[in-house]
Design a protein around this motif. Structure first.
Motif, short mmCIF file in Angstrom:
data_model
loop_
_atom_site.label_atom_id
_atom_site.label_comp_id
_atom_site.label_asym_id
_atom_site.label_seq_id
_atom_site.Cartn_x
_atom_site.Cartn_y
_atom_site.Cartn_z
N GLY A 135 -1.95 -15.51 4.95
CA GLY A 135 -0.97 -16.51 4.59
C GLY A 135 0.44 -16.01 4.35
N ARG A 136 0.70 -14.74 4.67
CA ARG A 136 2.05 -14.21 4.46
C ARG A 136 2.28 -13.04 5.40
NH1 ARG A 136 1.58 -9.85 0.31
NH2 ARG A 136 -0.66 -9.49 0.10
N TYR A 137 3.53 -12.73 5.65
CA TYR A 137 3.86 -11.57 6.48
C TYR A 137 4.03 -10.35 5.57
CZ TYR A 137 6.04 -8.37 9.70
OH TYR A 137 6.30 -7.26 10.47
N VAL A 138 3.30 -9.29 5.89
CA VAL A 138 3.39 -8.04 5.13
C VAL A 138 3.79 -6.95 6.11
CG1 VAL A 138 2.13 -6.37 3.72
CG2 VAL A 138 1.61 -8.81 3.52
N GLU A 139 4.87 -6.26 5.82
CA GLU A 139 5.38 -5.24 6.74
C GLU A 139 4.47 -4.01 6.78
OE1 GLU A 139 7.50 -3.63 9.64
OE2 GLU A 139 7.99 -5.60 8.80
N ASP A 140 4.07 -3.53 5.62
CA ASP A 140 3.29 -2.29 5.56
C ASP A 140 1.83 -2.60 5.19
OD1 ASP A 140 2.32 0.27 5.35
OD2 ASP A 140 3.57 0.83 3.63
N LEU A 141 0.94 -2.46 6.17
CA LEU A 141 -0.48 -2.73 5.94
C LEU A 141 -1.25 -1.49 5.50
CD1 LEU A 141 -1.20 -4.87 9.16
CD2 LEU A 141 -0.27 -5.63 6.96
N THR A 142 -0.56 -0.37 5.46
CA THR A 142 -1.22 0.93 5.26
C THR A 142 -2.04 1.04 3.98
OG1 THR A 142 0.56 1.97 6.53
CG2 THR A 142 -0.85 3.43 5.22
N PRO A 143 -1.54 0.62 2.82
CA PRO A 143 -2.34 0.84 1.59
C PRO A 143 -3.74 0.22 1.67
CG PRO A 143 -0.09 0.25 1.02
CD PRO A 143 -0.22 0.04 2.50
N GLU A 144 -3.81 -1.03 2.13
CA GLU A 144 -5.11 -1.70 2.22
C GLU A 144 -5.98 -1.09 3.32
OE1 GLU A 144 -2.26 -4.43 0.26
OE2 GLU A 144 -2.19 -3.23 2.07
N ILE A 145 -5.37 -0.74 4.46
CA ILE A 145 -6.13 -0.11 5.54
C ILE A 145 -6.77 1.17 5.04
CG2 ILE A 145 -5.89 1.13 7.73
CD1 ILE A 145 -3.80 -0.98 8.54
N GLN A 146 -6.00 1.99 4.36
CA GLN A 146 -6.53 3.27 3.89
C GLN A 146 -7.56 3.10 2.78
OE1 GLN A 146 -3.24 5.87 2.95
NE2 GLN A 146 -2.70 6.15 5.10
N ALA A 147 -7.42 2.07 1.98
CA ALA A 147 -8.37 1.83 0.90
C ALA A 147 -9.65 1.16 1.40
CB ALA A 147 -7.72 0.98 -0.19
#
Length: 199
Positions: A42-54
């Motif tokens: 539901g929103r645009y997030v520029e940096d997906l890295t924290p969730e991807i790595q977690a």
């Protein structure tokens, strides 16, 4: 930060007769899926890295454990693949993010001792969307007998704010495969069999 997993789903099929001819041994294909809340829905997030790595290591380890048990052991898996379906409030990038990371895929790759990359699909859809998991030989990307697809759907997933993350596998190739492999085509066409990328 940990993934919120609503449910796990496992599917399996065992084919005894294929193409009007009995298989020499039952042919099994299977998949396991985690229905995960999409942290970016539901929103645009520029940096997906924290969730991807977690999330990657947690989901990768969980699904690898489930699919190797379903197969009867990691050494029973000859073909493998992965898929993700983002719900309608998500992006294709969100589905891609959770499966296109070594933190996710390496759990499965290492468990089965694979050399090939994991074939994949990443799509978006509503609940009950078709899920297609392409498979290929764990060690030989040119072995066409193991070009397979596990297909299924989950009636209540993905919800709009979820992602379905999937691993698929098979205990062998098509029972009566007879179309040859990629290397025979390359040889017949006069290409370098040892370097298929040169084509």
């Amino acid at each position: 930060m940990t993934p919120e997993i609503r449910k796990l789903v496992a599917v399996e099929e065992e084919t005894w007769i294929e193409g009007f001819k009995p298989a020499s041994q039952p042919w099994r294909m299977f998949a396991v899926a985690a229905v995960v809340r999409n942290p970016w829905a539901g929103r645009y997030v520029e940096d997906l890295t924290p969730e991807i790595q977690a999330f990657g290591p947690v989901i990768g380890e969980l699904l690898t454990d489930r699919i190797t048990r379903l197969a009867g052991g990691a050494d029973a898996i000859e073909a493998y693949g992965k898929a993700a379906v983002a719900g309608l409030d998500g992006e294709i990038e969100h589905a891609s993010g959770l499966i296109h990371t070594l933190r996710f895929g390496n759990h499965y790759r290492q468990a089965v001792g694979a050399k090939s990359y994991l074939a994949f699909t990443n799509t978006r859809g509503p609940a009950n969307a078709p899920i297609a998991v392409p498979l290929m030989d764990i060690n030989d990307a040119g072995r066409r007998s193991h070009y397979l697809t596990v297909q299924f759907a989950i009636p209540d997933a993905p919800r709009s704010d979820e992602i379905v993350v999937v691993l698929g596998g098979a205990t062998g190739g098509r029972p009566h495969h007879r179309i040859g492999d990629r290397y025979k085509d390359l040889e017949a066409m006069g290409h370098d069999v040892d370097n298929p990328a040169s084509v």
